[in-house]
Design a protein around this motif. Structure first.
Motif, PDB file in Angstrom:
ATOM      1  N   TYR A  32       0.823  -1.205   0.000  1.00  0.00           N
ATOM      2  CA  TYR A  32       0.000   0.000   0.000  1.00  0.00           C
ATOM      3  C   TYR A  32       0.858   1.257   0.000  1.00  0.00           C
ATOM      4  CZ  TYR A  32      -4.201  -2.661   1.164  1.00  0.00           C
ATOM      5  OH  TYR A  32      -5.257  -3.527   1.133  1.00  0.00           O
ATOM      6  N   SER A  50       3.138  11.913   1.772  1.00  0.00           N
ATOM      7  CA  SER A  50       2.812  10.567   1.322  1.00  0.00           C
ATOM      8  C   SER A  50       4.089   9.815   0.978  1.00  0.00           C
ATOM      9  CB  SER A  50       1.861  10.593   0.122  1.00  0.00           C
ATOM     10  OG  SER A  50       2.429  11.292  -0.961  1.00  0.00           O
ATOM     11  N   ALA A  97      -3.824   7.454   5.799  1.00  0.00           N
ATOM     12  CA  ALA A  97      -4.634   6.885   4.732  1.00  0.00           C
ATOM     13  C   ALA A  97      -3.795   5.912   3.911  1.00  0.00           C
ATOM     14  CB  ALA A  97      -5.174   7.993   3.835  1.00  0.00           C
ATOM     15  N   ALA A  98      -4.483   4.998   3.246  1.00  0.00           N
ATOM     16  CA  ALA A  98      -3.798   3.980   2.449  1.00  0.00           C
ATOM     17  C   ALA A  98      -4.527   3.752   1.134  1.00  0.00           C
ATOM     18  CB  ALA A  98      -3.718   2.666   3.230  1.00  0.00           C
ATOM     19  N   ARG A  99      -3.731   3.378   0.128  1.00  0.00           N
ATOM     20  CA  ARG A  99      -4.328   2.992  -1.153  1.00  0.00           C
ATOM     21  C   ARG A  99      -3.433   1.920  -1.765  1.00  0.00           C
ATOM     22  NH1 ARG A  99      -2.498   6.074  -5.978  1.00  0.00           N
ATOM     23  NH2 ARG A  99      -4.651   5.971  -6.720  1.00  0.00           N
ATOM     24  N   THR A 107      -7.043  13.555  -1.273  1.00  0.00           N
ATOM     25  CA  THR A 107      -7.887  12.733  -0.405  1.00  0.00           C
ATOM     26  C   THR A 107      -8.704  11.727  -1.194  1.00  0.00           C
ATOM     27  OG1 THR A 107      -9.615  14.424  -0.475  1.00  0.00           O
ATOM     28  CG2 THR A 107      -8.063  14.521   1.359  1.00  0.00           C
ATOM     29  N   GLN A 109      -8.046  10.002  -3.662  1.00  0.00           N
ATOM     30  CA  GLN A 109      -7.291   8.873  -4.197  1.00  0.00           C
ATOM     31  C   GLN A 109      -7.049   7.771  -3.162  1.00  0.00           C
ATOM     32  OE1 GLN A 109      -4.140  11.585  -5.692  1.00  0.00           O
ATOM     33  NE2 GLN A 109      -4.328  10.477  -7.619  1.00  0.00           N
ATOM     34  N   TYR A 110      -7.409   8.017  -1.924  1.00  0.00           N
ATOM     35  CA  TYR A 110      -7.167   7.041  -0.869  1.00  0.00           C
ATOM     36  C   TYR A 110      -8.463   6.333  -0.465  1.00  0.00           C
ATOM     37  CZ  TYR A 110      -2.386   8.605  -0.386  1.00  0.00           C
ATOM     38  OH  TYR A 110      -1.068   8.871  -0.629  1.00  0.00           O
ATOM     39  N   ASN A 111      -8.348   5.027  -0.280  1.00  0.00           N
ATOM     40  CA  ASN A 111      -9.521   4.207  -0.002  1.00  0.00           C
ATOM     41  C   ASN A 111      -9.753   3.957   1.485  1.00  0.00           C
ATOM     42  OD1 ASN A 111      -7.857   2.746  -2.521  1.00  0.00           O
ATOM     43  ND2 ASN A 111      -9.982   3.311  -2.955  1.00  0.00           N
ATOM     44  N   TRP A 113      -8.962   4.904   5.646  1.00  0.00           N
ATOM     45  CA  TRP A 113      -8.646   6.022   6.541  1.00  0.00           C
ATOM     46  C   TRP A 113      -8.689   5.581   7.988  1.00  0.00           C
ATOM     47  CZ3 TRP A 113      -7.353  10.889   4.825  1.00  0.00           C
ATOM     48  CH2 TRP A 113      -7.530  11.126   3.452  1.00  0.00           C
TER      49      TRP A 113
END
Length: 123
Positions: A32, A50, A97-99, A107, A109-111, A113
């Motif tokens: 991630y 990030s 946050a993570a993606r 914000t 773009q992140y899935n 939280w």
């Protein structure tokens, strides 16, 4: 799926330091991209920093560049934000946050939280 829990917030005087941690569940943490965002009262959530999945590619908001450092330890499933030379304008709730994709800075773009941790900097 990954679950995120922030810690390390608190009250600090201007010029002081804090280190935030973001602990992630799941065995695929290393895949991630991760980010830190913050939201002050009455303001929109904004990007802070990030880091990509390997930890060698980082981005910072101009307002924190040179003062904050993002890092991660994939063996510990943890991301960090070292905050130095804190200013009253850094006061906010900080979110991790993570993606499961490349590193990003917005914000939307992140899935995933976390719930956030409060940072208060007194003058």
């Amino acid at each position: 799926q990954v679950q995120l829990v922030e810690s390390g917030g608190g009250l600090v005087q201007a010029g002081g330091s804090l280190r935030l941690s973001c602990a992630a569940s799941g065995r695929t943490f290393g895949s991630y991209a991760m980010g830190w965002f913050r939201q002050a009262p009455g303001k929109e959530r904004e990007f802070v920093a990030s880091i990509n999945w390997r930890g060698w590619n980082t981005y910072y908001a101009d307002s924190v560049k040179g003062r904050f450092t993002i890092s991660r330890d994939n063996a510990k499933n943890t991301m960090y934000l070292q905050m130095n030379s804190l200013k009253p304008e850094d006061t906010a709730v900080y979110y991790c946050a993570a993606r499961q994709s490349t590193v990003a800075v917005t914000t939307t773009q992140y899935n995933y939280w976390g719930q956030g941790t409060q940072v208060t900097v007194s003058s």
